[in-house]
Design a protein around this motif. Structure first.
Motif, PDB file in Angstrom:
ATOM      1  N   VAL A   1      24.002  -0.502  10.483  1.00 43.74           N
ATOM      2  CA  VAL A   1      23.095   0.466   9.855  1.00 43.74           C
ATOM      3  C   VAL A   1      21.752  -0.190   9.524  1.00 43.74           C
ATOM      4  N   ALA A   2      21.783  -1.409   8.994  1.00 42.14           N
ATOM      5  CA  ALA A   2      20.528  -2.124   8.719  1.00 42.14           C
ATOM      6  C   ALA A   2      19.739  -2.323  10.006  1.00 42.14           C
ATOM      7  N   SER A   3      20.433  -2.641  11.094  1.00 41.63           N
ATOM      8  CA  SER A   3      19.764  -2.805  12.392  1.00 41.63           C
ATOM      9  C   SER A   3      19.099  -1.505  12.821  1.00 41.63           C
ATOM     10  N   GLU A   4      19.775  -0.394  12.584  1.00 35.85           N
ATOM     11  CA  GLU A   4      19.220   0.901  12.989  1.00 35.85           C
ATOM     12  C   GLU A   4      17.938   1.222  12.226  1.00 35.85           C
ATOM     13  N   TRP A   5      17.893   0.868  10.951  1.00 32.33           N
ATOM     14  CA  TRP A   5      16.662   1.077  10.193  1.00 32.33           C
ATOM     15  C   TRP A   5      15.511   0.257  10.793  1.00 32.33           C
ATOM     16  N   ALA A   6      15.809  -0.974  11.202  1.00 32.20           N
ATOM     17  CA  ALA A   6      14.768  -1.800  11.812  1.00 32.20           C
ATOM     18  C   ALA A   6      14.351  -1.243  13.160  1.00 32.20           C
ATOM     19  N   ILE A   7      15.307  -0.783  13.947  1.00 29.69           N
ATOM     20  CA  ILE A   7      14.997  -0.248  15.279  1.00 29.69           C
ATOM     21  C   ILE A   7      14.154   1.010  15.180  1.00 29.69           C
ATOM     22  N   GLN A   8      14.531   1.906  14.289  1.00 21.73           N
ATOM     23  CA  GLN A   8      13.869   3.210  14.218  1.00 21.73           C
ATOM     24  C   GLN A   8      12.578   3.202  13.406  1.00 21.73           C
ATOM     25  N   SER A   9      12.453   2.296  12.450  1.00 21.50           N
ATOM     26  CA  SER A   9      11.295   2.403  11.543  1.00 21.50           C
ATOM     27  C   SER A   9      10.643   1.060  11.243  1.00 21.50           C
ATOM     28  N   ALA A  10      10.673   0.134  12.201  1.00 18.87           N
ATOM     29  CA  ALA A  10      10.079  -1.184  11.968  1.00 18.87           C
ATOM     30  C   ALA A  10       8.608  -1.082  11.597  1.00 18.87           C
ATOM     31  N   SER A  11       7.859  -0.218  12.274  1.00 20.07           N
ATOM     32  CA  SER A  11       6.422  -0.112  11.997  1.00 20.07           C
ATOM     33  C   SER A  11       6.164   0.359  10.575  1.00 20.07           C
ATOM     34  N   ARG A  12       6.954   1.316  10.101  1.00 20.66           N
ATOM     35  CA  ARG A  12       6.778   1.810   8.730  1.00 20.66           C
ATOM     36  C   ARG A  12       7.192   0.732   7.726  1.00 20.66           C
ATOM     37  N   LEU A  13       8.270   0.026   8.021  1.00 18.11           N
ATOM     38  CA  LEU A  13       8.721  -1.031   7.119  1.00 18.11           C
ATOM     39  C   LEU A  13       7.682  -2.140   7.008  1.00 18.11           C
ATOM     40  N   LEU A  14       7.059  -2.503   8.148  1.00 18.47           N
ATOM     41  CA  LEU A  14       6.031  -3.544   8.110  1.00 18.47           C
ATOM     42  C   LEU A  14       4.814  -3.063   7.343  1.00 18.47           C
ATOM     43  N   ASN A  15       4.406  -1.830   7.576  1.00 15.43           N
ATOM     44  CA  ASN A  15       3.248  -1.288   6.862  1.00 15.43           C
ATOM     45  C   ASN A  15       3.499  -1.277   5.354  1.00 15.43           C
ATOM     46  N   ASP A  16       4.688  -0.848   4.954  1.00 16.16           N
ATOM     47  CA  ASP A  16       5.022  -0.830   3.527  1.00 16.16           C
ATOM     48  C   ASP A  16       5.066  -2.256   2.968  1.00 16.16           C
ATOM     49  N   SER A  17       5.518  -3.205   3.793  1.00 11.48           N
ATOM     50  CA  SER A  17       5.581  -4.603   3.346  1.00 11.48           C
ATOM     51  C   SER A  17       4.183  -5.172   3.166  1.00 11.48           C
ATOM     52  N   LEU A  18       3.286  -4.860   4.087  1.00 11.37           N
ATOM     53  CA  LEU A  18       1.904  -5.326   3.977  1.00 11.37           C
ATOM     54  C   LEU A  18       1.218  -4.735   2.746  1.00 11.37           C
ATOM     55  N   CYS A  19       1.605  -3.510   2.395  1.00 10.50           N
ATOM     56  CA  CYS A  19       0.982  -2.808   1.262  1.00 10.50           C
ATOM     57  C   CYS A  19       1.736  -3.035  -0.054  1.00 10.50           C
ATOM     58  N   HIS A  20       2.801  -3.840  -0.022  1.00 12.08           N
ATOM     59  CA  HIS A  20       3.614  -4.098  -1.215  1.00 12.08           C
ATOM     60  C   HIS A  20       4.083  -2.797  -1.868  1.00 12.08           C
ATOM     61  N   ALA A  21       4.548  -1.869  -1.028  1.00 12.85           N
ATOM     62  CA  ALA A  21       4.981  -0.561  -1.523  1.00 12.85           C
ATOM     63  C   ALA A  21       6.115  -0.704  -2.535  1.00 12.85           C
ATOM     64  N   CYS A  22       6.070   0.159  -3.545  1.00 15.79           N
ATOM     65  CA  CYS A  22       7.141   0.312  -4.547  1.00 15.79           C
ATOM     66  C   CYS A  22       7.272  -0.879  -5.495  1.00 15.79           C
ATOM     67  N   GLN A  23       6.391  -1.871  -5.404  1.00 15.96           N
ATOM     68  CA  GLN A  23       6.517  -3.003  -6.321  1.00 15.96           C
ATOM     69  C   GLN A  23       6.126  -2.634  -7.742  1.00 15.96           C
ATOM     70  N   ASP A  24       5.382  -1.529  -7.901  1.00 15.02           N
ATOM     71  CA  ASP A  24       4.988  -1.109  -9.241  1.00 15.02           C
ATOM     72  C   ASP A  24       5.900  -0.012  -9.791  1.00 15.02           C
ATOM     73  N   TYR A  25       7.020   0.238  -9.090  1.00 13.75           N
ATOM     74  CA  TYR A  25       7.944   1.261  -9.572  1.00 13.75           C
ATOM     75  C   TYR A  25       8.536   0.812 -10.915  1.00 13.75           C
ATOM     76  N   PRO A  26       8.525   1.685 -11.918  1.00 11.26           N
ATOM     77  CA  PRO A  26       8.991   1.283 -13.263  1.00 11.26           C
ATOM     78  C   PRO A  26      10.504   1.207 -13.335  1.00 11.26           C
ATOM     79  N   GLU A  27      11.077   0.222 -12.700  1.00 14.60           N
ATOM     80  CA  GLU A  27      12.531   0.115 -12.643  1.00 14.60           C
ATOM     81  C   GLU A  27      13.121  -0.140 -14.029  1.00 14.60           C
ATOM     82  N   GLY A  28      14.243   0.504 -14.270  1.00 17.53           N
ATOM     83  CA  GLY A  28      14.965   0.301 -15.518  1.00 17.53           C
ATOM     84  C   GLY A  28      14.455   1.135 -16.678  1.00 17.53           C
ATOM     85  N   GLU A  29      13.320   1.790 -16.495  1.00 17.57           N
ATOM     86  CA  GLU A  29      12.753   2.574 -17.590  1.00 17.57           C
ATOM     87  C   GLU A  29      13.259   4.012 -17.533  1.00 17.57           C
TER      88      GLU A  29
END
Length: 477
Positions: free
Chosen positions: A211-239
Motif C-alpha cells: 500500500v505504501a508503494s502504491e501511494w508512491a507510484i500514484q502520487s509521487a509528484s504530489r508527495l514531493l511537492n508537499d515535502s518541498l513546501c513542508h505541508a502540514c508541519q504547522d498542524y496543531p497536533e494534540g490540541e
C-alpha cells in the motif's frame, strides 16, 4: 459502514493488474447495500459500458448526470445530505472493488472531481466525503482480530480491496486540488516508518509495504511537492482533541508533517526493506522508487525551464544557447540532488550507543590506517542479508559500512569512513542527553547516507568506489 468482503471467504491476493471491466455482482447482492446504492452501482456499470472511444472524463460526466437524475426522482424521499452520504459510501465501496491502473478507476476519480466542480450544490466541496473516508478507513484488514467475531469480519476490507481503495485515493490526491495528506502519511508511516513485524490491528507487513508503494507510484509528484513546501508541519497536533495525524513513525526521528528529510527517508527505506518482504513485492518497490526519482527529475526540469525562461528575457545574443543548456542541466541536477541529498538520518533512542564510544571507535579506525593510505585500508561491506560490515567497535558502539540495496560492489577507504562518521557525530544533531544507571552523557544513533559514492570518491587512487548508495551507521554492540 456499508460493505464487507463482498462474499469473498478468504482475502484475494494483492494484484496490480489493469482492468477495464469490473464485476460488481457480489457487491450488489450484499444486504447492507441500500436500494439507492444498488442503483448507483448500476449507473456506473452503464457508464463503463459506453463505447471504448468514450474517454474516462466523458464516462464520468455521463455517470454524474445519471446520478443527478436519480436524485431528482428521489428528492421527495431523501434530504440532499442523506442522498450525498449514500453516494459517498457507495463510491468508496466501489473503489475497493476496482484494481489499480484500470479505466474504471480513472472514471471514478474523474467522477469525484467533476462532482466537486459541477453545478450541483449538493456535491460542491465534497461535503462529508472525508468523513465517510475516515469512517471507512477503520475497515482496513488487520492481523490479530478475533475470527469468531462474524459482524466485525463482515465489515473489513480484504488485502486486495484495501490496496484498491488506497490506489484510488492516492490518484485522487494527485489529480484534485483538495488534499488527502493524512491518509498518505498514515499509510507511508505504516509501511515505511514502522518495523515490519505483525502488529495487532494493522494489516500484515507485506500489505502495508504494498500500500505504501502504491501511494508512491500514484502520487509521487504530489508527495514531493508537499515535502518541498513542508505541508502540514504547522498542524496543531494534540490540541483540542485533534490527535497526531502527521506524526513520525518509530523508525523516523524527524519532524511531524511533510519534509525533504522524510521524503528521503521513505526513498531510502524502500531500498532497505526489499530484504524484509516477499520477493513478489520487489518489482512494485522498484516501481515506487522509479516514480519518486521521476518526480524529482520532473521537478528539476520545471525549475530549470523557469530559470531558462527568466534568462531568455535578459539574453540578447543567440550564441548563448549552448551555455544556457549547460546551466539548465546543472539546475536540474541540483534540484534532484536537493530532493534526496547526502545527509544524516537520526534514529537515536534509549537503546542507542553512547556518543563517546562512537567517537572512540572512529579514532581507533584512524589509528589503524597505514602511514600512507593504500589499498590495504579499503573496507568492503559483506554480502550477507544486512549488507553491512562492522569496521570497528568500542564499548557500546559499532561503526558499520553498509550498501543501500544490493550486495557490495566496491570499497571505501577507511579515512573516508572516519570523516563521514564525524559528520554524523557533529553535524546531524542526532545526539540526545541520556542517563543510564550511574552513567550520564549523550547517546547517538542513525546513519549518514552517500547517494553517489562513485562520484564523491572518484579521485581515490586505491579503492574502487561503490556504484550503489552507501551509508555509515552507528549501532549498539
Amino acid at each position: 459502514m456499508t460493505s464487507q468482503n463482498t462474499g469473498i471467504d478468504s482475502p484475494a491476493p494483492i494484484t496490480n493488474m489493469a482492468a477495464n471491466t469490473v464485476d460488481f455482482g457480489q457487491l450488489k447482492e450484499c444486504d447492507w447495500i441500500s436500494e439507492t446504492g444498488t442503483q448507483i452501482i448500476n449507473l456506473l456499470e452503464s457508464a463503463l459500458r459506453l463505447s471504448s472511444a468514450t474517454t474516462s472524463d466523458e464516462k464520468a460526466k455521463h455517470f454524474n448526470d445519471e446520478v443527478a437524475k436519480l436524485y431528482s426522482e428521489q428528492q421527495s424521499e431523501q434530504k440532499p445530505e442523506d442522498f450525498a452520504w449514500s453516494v459517498w459510501e457507495t463510491l468508496i465501496d466501489i473503489a475497493a472493488q476496482i484494481p489499480p491502473n484500470s479505466q474504471a478507476q480513472d472514471v471514478l476519480v474523474a467522477s469525484i472531481i467533476l462532482l466537486d466542480q459541477g453545478p450541483n450544490e449538493m456535491f460542491k466541496g465534497l461535503p462529508c466525503f472525508d468523513w465517510s473516508l475516515r469512517d471507512n478507513w477503520n475497515r482496513s484488514p488487520a492481523v490479530g482480530e478475533d475470527d469468531d467475531d462474524d459482524d466485525e469480519d463482515d465489515t473489513m476490507f480484504n488485502n486486495s480491496q484495501w490496496l484498491n481503495l488506497n490506489s484510488f485515493l492516492a490518484k485522487l490526491h494527485t489529480k484534485h486540488n483538495i488534499g488527502w495528506w493524512n491518509y498518505a502519511i498514515w499509510e507511508l508511516r505504516s509501511g515505511l516508518e514502522t518495523e515490519l513485524s505483525p502488529i495487532s490491528g494493522k494489516p500484515e507487513p507485506d500489505t502495508r509495504v504494498r500500500v505504501a508503494s502504491e501511494w508512491a507510484i500514484q502520487s509521487a509528484s504530489r508527495l514531493l511537492n508537499d515535502s518541498l513546501c513542508h505541508a502540514c508541519q504547522d498542524y496543531p497536533e494534540g490540541e483540542d482533541g485533534k490527535g497526531y495525524p502527521f506524526k513520525a513513525g518509530p523508525l523516523f526521528s524527524g519532524a511531524s508533517g511533510y519534509s525533504l528529510e522524510r521524503w528521503c527517508f521513505w526513498k531510502r527505506r524502500f531500498t532497505e526493506i526489499k530484504s524484509e518482504v516477499s520477493e513478489e513485492l520487489h518489482t512494485v518497490i522498484d516501481d515506487a522508487m522509479r516514480a519518486m526519482t521521476q518526480a524529482e527529475s520532473n521537478a528539476g526540469t520545471l525549475l530549470a525551464n523557469l530559470a531558462g525562461q527568466d534568462k531568455a528575457i535578459n539574453d540578447e545574443s543567440s550564441n548563448k544557447k549552448t551555455e544556457e543548456k549547460d546551466e539548465t542541466e546543472q539546475e536540474e541536477s541540483s534540484l534532484v540532488a536537493l530532493a534526496c541529498a547526502d545527509g544524516p538520518t537520526c534514529e537515536t533512542s534509549t537503546g542507542s550507543p553512547w556518543a563517546a564510544d562512537c567517537s572512540n571507535a572512529l579514532n581507533n579506525i584512524k589509528k589503524d590506517i597505514g602511514d600512507n593510505a593504500n589499498n590495504g585500508d579499503c573496507v568492503v561491506p559483506n554480502t550477507n542479508k544486512s549488507k553491512c560490515q562492522t569496521v570497528k567497535s568500542s564499548g557500546s558502539c559499532k561503526v558499520d559500512l553498509c550498501f543501500v540495496g544490493g550486495t557490495g560492489d566496491g570499497s571505501v577507504r577507511a579515512d573516508h569512513i572516519v570523516d563521514i562518521g564525524k559528520k554524523l557525530l557533529s553535524e546531524s544533531n542526532c545526539g540526545r542527553y541520556a542517563m543510564e544507571g550511574d552513567k550520564v552523557g549523550t547517546k547517538v544513533g542513525g546513519y549518514y547516507t552517500i547517494d553517489n559514492p562513485k562520484e564523491l570518491f572518484k579521485d581515490d587512487a586505491w579503492c574502487s568506489a561503490p556504484g550503489k548508495a552507501m551509508k555509515i551507521q552507528f549501532s549498539k554492540t
